[in-house]
Design a protein around this motif. Structure first.
Motif, mmCIF file in Angstrom:
data_model
loop_
_atom_site.group_PDB
_atom_site.id
_atom_site.type_symbol
_atom_site.label_atom_id
_atom_site.label_comp_id
_atom_site.label_asym_id
_atom_site.label_seq_id
_atom_site.Cartn_x
_atom_site.Cartn_y
_atom_site.Cartn_z
ATOM 1 N N ASP A 312 0.831 -1.204 0.000
ATOM 2 C CA ASP A 312 0.000 0.000 0.000
ATOM 3 C C ASP A 312 0.868 1.259 0.000
ATOM 4 O OD1 ASP A 312 -2.394 -1.396 0.034
ATOM 5 O OD2 ASP A 312 -2.580 -1.347 2.225
ATOM 6 N N GLU A 313 1.968 1.192 0.716
ATOM 7 C CA GLU A 313 2.868 2.342 0.826
ATOM 8 C C GLU A 313 3.478 2.702 -0.527
ATOM 9 O OE1 GLU A 313 5.864 1.785 3.762
ATOM 10 O OE2 GLU A 313 6.762 3.758 3.463
ATOM 11 N N ALA A 314 3.617 1.708 -1.400
ATOM 12 C CA ALA A 314 4.176 1.939 -2.731
ATOM 13 C C ALA A 314 3.073 2.190 -3.759
ATOM 14 C CB ALA A 314 5.025 0.740 -3.160
ATOM 15 N N MET A 315 2.213 1.188 -3.972
ATOM 16 C CA MET A 315 1.242 1.221 -5.063
ATOM 17 C C MET A 315 -0.112 1.814 -4.681
ATOM 18 S SD MET A 315 1.953 -2.402 -7.078
ATOM 19 C CE MET A 315 0.229 -2.562 -7.488
ATOM 20 N N GLY A 316 -0.338 2.058 -3.402
ATOM 21 C CA GLY A 316 -1.640 2.526 -2.957
ATOM 22 C C GLY A 316 -1.841 4.026 -3.123
ATOM 23 N N GLU A 317 -3.051 4.473 -2.832
ATOM 24 C CA GLU A 317 -3.391 5.893 -2.895
ATOM 25 C C GLU A 317 -2.469 6.677 -1.963
ATOM 26 O OE1 GLU A 317 -5.304 9.111 -4.372
ATOM 27 O OE2 GLU A 317 -5.905 7.054 -4.896
ATOM 28 N N GLY A 318 -1.811 7.713 -2.517
ATOM 29 C CA GLY A 318 -0.884 8.519 -1.732
ATOM 30 C C GLY A 318 0.476 7.877 -1.541
ATOM 31 N N GLY A 319 0.719 6.726 -2.172
ATOM 32 C CA GLY A 319 1.995 6.027 -2.039
ATOM 33 C C GLY A 319 3.122 6.717 -2.785
ATOM 34 N N TYR A 320 4.323 6.231 -2.560
ATOM 35 C CA TYR A 320 5.468 6.912 -3.159
ATOM 36 C C TYR A 320 5.560 6.714 -4.669
ATOM 37 C CZ TYR A 320 7.991 2.382 -2.432
ATOM 38 O OH TYR A 320 8.391 1.066 -2.420
ATOM 39 N N LEU A 321 4.871 5.720 -5.226
ATOM 40 C CA LEU A 321 4.843 5.595 -6.687
ATOM 41 C C LEU A 321 3.901 6.626 -7.290
ATOM 42 C CD1 LEU A 321 4.984 1.727 -7.235
ATOM 43 C CD2 LEU A 321 6.842 3.374 -6.985
ATOM 44 N N GLN A 322 2.786 6.910 -6.616
ATOM 45 C CA GLN A 322 1.900 7.972 -7.089
ATOM 46 C C GLN A 322 2.621 9.319 -7.052
ATOM 47 O OE1 GLN A 322 -1.581 9.163 -4.691
ATOM 48 N NE2 GLN A 322 -2.813 8.986 -6.553
ATOM 49 N N GLU A 323 3.454 9.520 -6.069
ATOM 50 C CA GLU A 323 4.222 10.754 -5.973
ATOM 51 C C GLU A 323 5.151 10.935 -7.170
ATOM 52 O OE1 GLU A 323 6.267 10.513 -2.279
ATOM 53 O OE2 GLU A 323 4.484 10.887 -1.062
ATOM 54 N N ARG A 324 5.480 9.823 -7.828
ATOM 55 C CA ARG A 324 6.361 9.882 -8.989
ATOM 56 C C ARG A 324 5.589 9.838 -10.310
ATOM 57 N NH1 ARG A 324 9.079 8.162 -4.740
ATOM 58 N NH2 ARG A 324 11.326 8.431 -4.615
ATOM 59 N N GLY A 325 4.264 9.947 -10.236
ATOM 60 C CA GLY A 325 3.480 10.069 -11.458
ATOM 61 C C GLY A 325 2.619 8.887 -11.821
ATOM 62 N N LEU A 326 2.664 7.801 -11.050
ATOM 63 C CA LEU A 326 1.827 6.644 -11.352
ATOM 64 C C LEU A 326 0.372 6.944 -11.014
ATOM 65 C CD1 LEU A 326 1.940 3.528 -12.139
ATOM 66 C CD2 LEU A 326 1.806 3.114 -9.679
ATOM 67 N N VAL A 327 -0.533 6.546 -11.893
ATOM 68 C CA VAL A 327 -1.969 6.619 -11.603
ATOM 69 C C VAL A 327 -2.356 5.279 -10.981
ATOM 70 C CG1 VAL A 327 -4.273 6.924 -12.565
ATOM 71 C CG2 VAL A 327 -2.356 8.225 -13.486
ATOM 72 N N VAL A 328 -2.754 5.310 -9.713
ATOM 73 C CA VAL A 328 -2.884 4.075 -8.939
ATOM 74 C C VAL A 328 -4.170 3.328 -9.264
ATOM 75 C CG1 VAL A 328 -1.509 5.031 -7.065
ATOM 76 C CG2 VAL A 328 -4.001 5.216 -6.972
ATOM 77 N N LEU A 329 -4.151 2.043 -8.944
ATOM 78 C CA LEU A 329 -5.324 1.191 -9.116
ATOM 79 C C LEU A 329 -6.364 1.501 -8.045
ATOM 80 C CD1 LEU A 329 -3.475 -2.213 -9.641
ATOM 81 C CD2 LEU A 329 -4.571 -0.845 -11.435
ATOM 82 N N ALA A 330 -7.613 1.198 -8.346
ATOM 83 C CA ALA A 330 -8.677 1.280 -7.343
ATOM 84 C C ALA A 330 -8.434 0.198 -6.289
ATOM 85 C CB ALA A 330 -10.033 1.087 -8.016
ATOM 86 N N PRO A 331 -9.008 0.340 -5.085
ATOM 87 C CA PRO A 331 -8.716 -0.596 -3.994
ATOM 88 C C PRO A 331 -8.908 -2.067 -4.326
ATOM 89 C CG PRO A 331 -9.861 1.322 -3.130
ATOM 90 C CD PRO A 331 -9.855 1.471 -4.626
#
Length: 352
Positions: A312-331
């Protein structure tokens, strides 16, 4: 673990032992898509910080190049994961199978928009997919036939567009970004033109699909489209230096360079997290990584790295991958991918 996984793991162990203790690999190897690269790199850095182990070595090879390397075989000389900005192809799966890579887990990490970007110093543009095709295709319609692309300026394509030379930097054919751009932009733009609409009404579906593949895929090679390799940062530098140039790459690179670049609107829609996630931006695509399951529990830290990457910390909403531009998956799909990764679920053979 099934008997195939046991056999594959045995081969990995054998390869490591043959190399000798001094040569046995103690770092995870990741290859693949230049668009997925910053996400894999971020996960590698976090993994190193949290575990104290050596961070995985992440190499940007392009999606096609990564698949080729990944599918060369099992053993310490071969990578453990590959990132991809499209799903694995049937031909790549067959190459993997031929070389003994028969147990692979496919993980979708999120979505990315295929951005066409320009310098903030340039005049903002709003392009249709048909205009993009006419500007960048090797051949374009002229009456009832196709001819080598004659357009030199954007205003030649459409008088409403800027009176400047067409110049777009884009990825090479080995790139998943190139594959996606051709499928999502060039083919759609091609089909929007009257010439191809007429052909569609005259031809059988299989013949029309073949026509699109043969005539709407090649990019022009006379100067206005420039293959800039797998280094998306180089494209950023080039378009930042030239207000009239465009660059084609994943949304993450536009997001990370918002101080210098602006997104070109496509069909009136600006690329953003929201427009990519809700599907209104017309050229979005899924991002993947693939894990070689025979290497789990053999290459030190690989299983833990997969857990970190899908957390969750990586791929989840507000995770560090989203901070780098990834559009995250729904829960719900996120949980599905996390379970798939945790259970080393074997993917099915692609059908195309």
């Amino acid at each position: 673990m099934n008997r195939y996984s046991i056999a594959a793991s045995t081969l990995v162990v054998a390869a490591l032992c043959t190399a000798g203790p001094a040569l046995a690999r103690d770092q995870i190897k990741v290859v693949g898509s230049s668009t997925v690269f910053p996400y894999s790199q971020a996960a590698a850095e976090e993994f190193g910080k949290k575990t104290g182990q050596k961070p995985p070595v992440v190499e940007s090879t392009g999606t096609g190049g990564g698949m080729k390397i990944f599918c060369q075989g099992i053993g310490e000389q071969n990578p453990d994961l590959t990132g991809a900005s499209r799903a694995m192809k049937k031909s790549e799966w067959e190459l993997c199978t031929k070389n003994g890579v028969t147990d692979v887990t496919e993980i979708q990490i999120g979505y990315d928009g295929l951005s066409i970007a320009q310098s903030k110093k340039g005049t903002p543009m709003d392009l249709t997919e048909a205009q993009i095709f006419l500007a960048l295709a090797a051949e374009v319609p002229d009456g009832d036939k196709l001819v080598p692309n004659p357009y030199k300026k954007w205003s030649d394509v459409d008088k409403s567009l800027p009176d400047v030379a067409i110049l777009a930097y884009g990825p090479p054919p080995t790139s998943g970004t190139r594959d996606a751009f051709v499928e999502l932009t060039m083919h759609d733009g091609c089909k929007a033109l009257d010439y191809f609409k007429t052909k569609k009404g005259e031809m059988e579906k299989a013949d029309f699909d073949k026509l699109i593949g043969e005539k709407c895929t090649p990019m022009r090679q006379d100067g206005p489209f420039v293959e800039a390799g797998e280094n998306d940062n180089l494209i950023v530098q080039r378009i930042d230096a030239d207000p009239n140039a465009l660059g084609i790459f994943g949304y993450s690179f536009l997001y990370e360079n918002q101080d210098k670049l602006q997104g070109v609107k496509i069909e009136g829609i600006t690329p953003t997290f929201e427009t990519i996630a809700d599907g209104s931006y017309p050229i979005a695509r899924p991002m993947f990584f693939y894990v070689k399951n025979a290497h789990r529990n053999v290459i030190p830290g690989l299983t833990d790295f997969v857990v970190e990457y899908t957390s969750d910390e990586a791929m989840g909403e507000g995770g560090y991958l989203q901070e780098r531009g990834l559009v995250v998956l729904a829960p719900e799909p996120l949980k599905e991918m996390q379970d798939r990764a945790k259970n080393a679920e074997k993917m099915s053979a692609p059908t195309s």
